[in-house]
Design a protein around this motif. Sequence first.
Motif, PDB file in Angstrom:
ATOM      1  N   GLU A 209       0.848  -1.191   0.000  1.00  0.00           N
ATOM      2  CA  GLU A 209       0.000   0.000   0.000  1.00  0.00           C
ATOM      3  C   GLU A 209       0.883   1.240   0.000  1.00  0.00           C
ATOM      4  O   GLU A 209       2.027   1.211   0.466  1.00  0.00           O
ATOM      5  CB  GLU A 209      -0.886   0.007   1.251  1.00  0.00           C
ATOM      6  CG  GLU A 209      -1.920  -1.101   1.298  1.00  0.00           C
ATOM      7  CD  GLU A 209      -2.985  -0.954   0.236  1.00  0.00           C
ATOM      8  OE1 GLU A 209      -3.343   0.212  -0.081  1.00  0.00           O
ATOM      9  OE2 GLU A 209      -3.450  -1.977  -0.289  1.00  0.00           O
ATOM     10  N   ARG A 210       0.353   2.330  -0.529  1.00  0.00           N
ATOM     11  CA  ARG A 210       1.117   3.575  -0.524  1.00  0.00           C
ATOM     12  C   ARG A 210       1.465   3.965   0.909  1.00  0.00           C
ATOM     13  O   ARG A 210       0.608   3.952   1.782  1.00  0.00           O
ATOM     14  CB  ARG A 210       0.317   4.713  -1.178  1.00  0.00           C
ATOM     15  CG  ARG A 210       1.128   5.993  -1.342  1.00  0.00           C
ATOM     16  CD  ARG A 210       0.269   7.148  -1.849  1.00  0.00           C
ATOM     17  NE  ARG A 210       1.088   8.293  -2.216  1.00  0.00           N
ATOM     18  CZ  ARG A 210       1.576   9.177  -1.349  1.00  0.00           C
ATOM     19  NH1 ARG A 210       1.313   9.045  -0.053  1.00  0.00           N
ATOM     20  NH2 ARG A 210       2.322  10.191  -1.771  1.00  0.00           N
ATOM     21  N   PHE A 211       2.716   4.290   1.143  1.00  0.00           N
ATOM     22  CA  PHE A 211       3.176   4.680   2.473  1.00  0.00           C
ATOM     23  C   PHE A 211       2.549   6.022   2.853  1.00  0.00           C
ATOM     24  O   PHE A 211       2.787   7.038   2.192  1.00  0.00           O
ATOM     25  CB  PHE A 211       4.699   4.765   2.487  1.00  0.00           C
ATOM     26  CG  PHE A 211       5.290   5.288   3.759  1.00  0.00           C
ATOM     27  CD1 PHE A 211       4.816   4.875   4.996  1.00  0.00           C
ATOM     28  CD2 PHE A 211       6.351   6.183   3.730  1.00  0.00           C
ATOM     29  CE1 PHE A 211       5.365   5.353   6.178  1.00  0.00           C
ATOM     30  CE2 PHE A 211       6.912   6.662   4.893  1.00  0.00           C
ATOM     31  CZ  PHE A 211       6.418   6.250   6.117  1.00  0.00           C
ATOM     32  N   GLU A 212       1.750   6.017   3.914  1.00  0.00           N
ATOM     33  CA  GLU A 212       1.035   7.230   4.310  1.00  0.00           C
ATOM     34  C   GLU A 212       1.981   8.345   4.742  1.00  0.00           C
ATOM     35  O   GLU A 212       1.626   9.522   4.684  1.00  0.00           O
ATOM     36  CB  GLU A 212       0.052   6.918   5.438  1.00  0.00           C
ATOM     37  CG  GLU A 212      -1.110   6.016   5.007  1.00  0.00           C
ATOM     38  CD  GLU A 212      -2.079   5.766   6.133  1.00  0.00           C
ATOM     39  OE1 GLU A 212      -1.813   6.235   7.277  1.00  0.00           O
ATOM     40  OE2 GLU A 212      -3.108   5.108   5.896  1.00  0.00           O
ATOM     41  N   GLY A 213       3.188   7.985   5.159  1.00  0.00           N
ATOM     42  CA  GLY A 213       4.142   8.986   5.610  1.00  0.00           C
ATOM     43  C   GLY A 213       4.892   9.671   4.493  1.00  0.00           C
ATOM     44  O   GLY A 213       5.755  10.518   4.750  1.00  0.00           O
ATOM     45  N   ARG A 214       4.586   9.324   3.247  1.00  0.00           N
ATOM     46  CA  ARG A 214       5.258   9.942   2.107  1.00  0.00           C
ATOM     47  C   ARG A 214       4.381  11.037   1.514  1.00  0.00           C
ATOM     48  O   ARG A 214       3.300  10.768   0.996  1.00  0.00           O
ATOM     49  CB  ARG A 214       5.559   8.891   1.028  1.00  0.00           C
ATOM     50  CG  ARG A 214       6.377   9.444  -0.132  1.00  0.00           C
ATOM     51  CD  ARG A 214       6.712   8.386  -1.167  1.00  0.00           C
ATOM     52  NE  ARG A 214       5.633   8.135  -2.108  1.00  0.00           N
ATOM     53  CZ  ARG A 214       4.988   6.990  -2.235  1.00  0.00           C
ATOM     54  NH1 ARG A 214       5.301   5.973  -1.451  1.00  0.00           N
ATOM     55  NH2 ARG A 214       4.028   6.851  -3.133  1.00  0.00           N
ATOM     56  N   VAL A 215       4.837  12.266   1.601  1.00  0.00           N
ATOM     57  CA  VAL A 215       4.069  13.367   1.029  1.00  0.00           C
ATOM     58  C   VAL A 215       4.190  13.327  -0.494  1.00  0.00           C
ATOM     59  O   VAL A 215       5.151  12.796  -1.048  1.00  0.00           O
ATOM     60  CB  VAL A 215       4.544  14.742   1.557  1.00  0.00           C
ATOM     61  CG1 VAL A 215       4.365  14.827   3.057  1.00  0.00           C
ATOM     62  CG2 VAL A 215       5.984  15.011   1.166  1.00  0.00           C
ATOM     63  N   MET A 216       3.214  13.883  -1.160  1.00  0.00           N
ATOM     64  CA  MET A 216       3.237  13.949  -2.619  1.00  0.00           C
ATOM     65  C   MET A 216       4.311  14.941  -3.066  1.00  0.00           C
ATOM     66  O   MET A 216       4.332  16.096  -2.650  1.00  0.00           O
ATOM     67  CB  MET A 216       1.879  14.397  -3.137  1.00  0.00           C
ATOM     68  CG  MET A 216       1.742  14.388  -4.641  1.00  0.00           C
ATOM     69  SD  MET A 216       1.671  12.738  -5.385  1.00  0.00           S
ATOM     70  CE  MET A 216       0.043  12.203  -4.797  1.00  0.00           C
ATOM     71  N   THR A 217       5.221  14.479  -3.899  1.00  0.00           N
ATOM     72  CA  THR A 217       6.305  15.326  -4.386  1.00  0.00           C
ATOM     73  C   THR A 217       6.182  15.515  -5.894  1.00  0.00           C
ATOM     74  O   THR A 217       5.355  14.889  -6.563  1.00  0.00           O
ATOM     75  CB  THR A 217       7.671  14.697  -4.086  1.00  0.00           C
ATOM     76  OG1 THR A 217       7.777  13.458  -4.810  1.00  0.00           O
ATOM     77  CG2 THR A 217       7.845  14.433  -2.592  1.00  0.00           C
ATOM     78  N   ALA A 218       7.027  16.376  -6.433  1.00  0.00           N
ATOM     79  CA  ALA A 218       7.008  16.650  -7.863  1.00  0.00           C
ATOM     80  C   ALA A 218       7.279  15.390  -8.672  1.00  0.00           C
ATOM     81  O   ALA A 218       6.701  15.194  -9.752  1.00  0.00           O
ATOM     82  CB  ALA A 218       8.043  17.723  -8.197  1.00  0.00           C
ATOM     83  N   PHE A 219       8.145  14.506  -8.179  1.00  0.00           N
ATOM     84  CA  PHE A 219       8.449  13.279  -8.908  1.00  0.00           C
ATOM     85  C   PHE A 219       7.211  12.402  -9.027  1.00  0.00           C
ATOM     86  O   PHE A 219       6.931  11.833 -10.082  1.00  0.00           O
ATOM     87  CB  PHE A 219       9.572  12.507  -8.201  1.00  0.00           C
ATOM     88  CG  PHE A 219      10.943  13.068  -8.462  1.00  0.00           C
ATOM     89  CD1 PHE A 219      11.592  12.817  -9.659  1.00  0.00           C
ATOM     90  CD2 PHE A 219      11.579  13.848  -7.511  1.00  0.00           C
ATOM     91  CE1 PHE A 219      12.858  13.325  -9.912  1.00  0.00           C
ATOM     92  CE2 PHE A 219      12.840  14.371  -7.753  1.00  0.00           C
ATOM     93  CZ  PHE A 219      13.478  14.105  -8.955  1.00  0.00           C
ATOM     94  N   GLU A 220       6.470  12.280  -7.928  1.00  0.00           N
ATOM     95  CA  GLU A 220       5.271  11.448  -7.965  1.00  0.00           C
ATOM     96  C   GLU A 220       4.207  12.073  -8.860  1.00  0.00           C
ATOM     97  O   GLU A 220       3.557  11.385  -9.654  1.00  0.00           O
ATOM     98  CB  GLU A 220       4.729  11.246  -6.555  1.00  0.00           C
ATOM     99  CG  GLU A 220       3.612  10.227  -6.472  1.00  0.00           C
ATOM    100  CD  GLU A 220       3.337   9.731  -5.070  1.00  0.00           C
ATOM    101  OE1 GLU A 220       2.453   8.877  -4.917  1.00  0.00           O
ATOM    102  OE2 GLU A 220       4.018  10.199  -4.125  1.00  0.00           O
TER     103      GLU A 220
END
Length: 241
Positions: A209-220
């Motif tokens: 599952e997508r890691f909830e602790g990862r904020v959306m960045t320009a790469f994503e």
Amino acid sequence: MPEPRTFRDEPVSFVRRSGRMSEAQERAFDELAPFYLLEVPRAIASTSVHTDARLDPAATYGRTAPLIVEIGSGQGHAIVSAASARPEDDFLAVEVFRAGLARTMLDADKAGARNLRLAEANAPEVLSPFLPAGAAAEVWIFFPDPWHKKRHTKRRLVRTGFPQTAASALADGGLLRLATDWEDYALQMREVLDEAPEFERAFEGEWAERFEGRVMTAFERKGIAKGRDIRDLTYRRVARS
């Protein structure tokens, strides 16, 4: 006497490009680097780590706390956000691009993230031997350079041999979190880590599952905009025998 080496034994996963920094970025190195940027003893290259160098996390952070290491932190958006949200943990950003390091220091200072340090160095050499064995609670690798051309895939960070390096840095039960928007790299990551005896899957099904602790960045965002699926993987460090 043999000539001293002027190269690394393994290809690195980056090509370091120099560029002119803004006044704010220059100020970051002048004013903020003494606190945020670790002094890393060098070996051969400017981003190398001397084999005798060792980080003392307790002395560096002034306490004993879980340490989270992000490899290829870029502009620092993910790790600054995490460090700000989790003051009880310590964070280490590993990056070779000076503009990204400068941006990270500026944002960390603005956010008051005093539990963050940066290392300007080649990631595998930071994971081992610079970090003491078992020092990290988690290692993050989010959107590493995919080196998508076939002749360049040997430069990929997550390849044969890398799991042993990451495992050295991780505590027993520690987590290795990865994400990429390149399907073939995701498949390579999964294959390499599934075969590594130092790790076991910490997810069910094909992908984590997508890691909830990862904020959306320009790469994503860029990957999503191009119609590519984001694939997460999470592996747990098997207990040392």
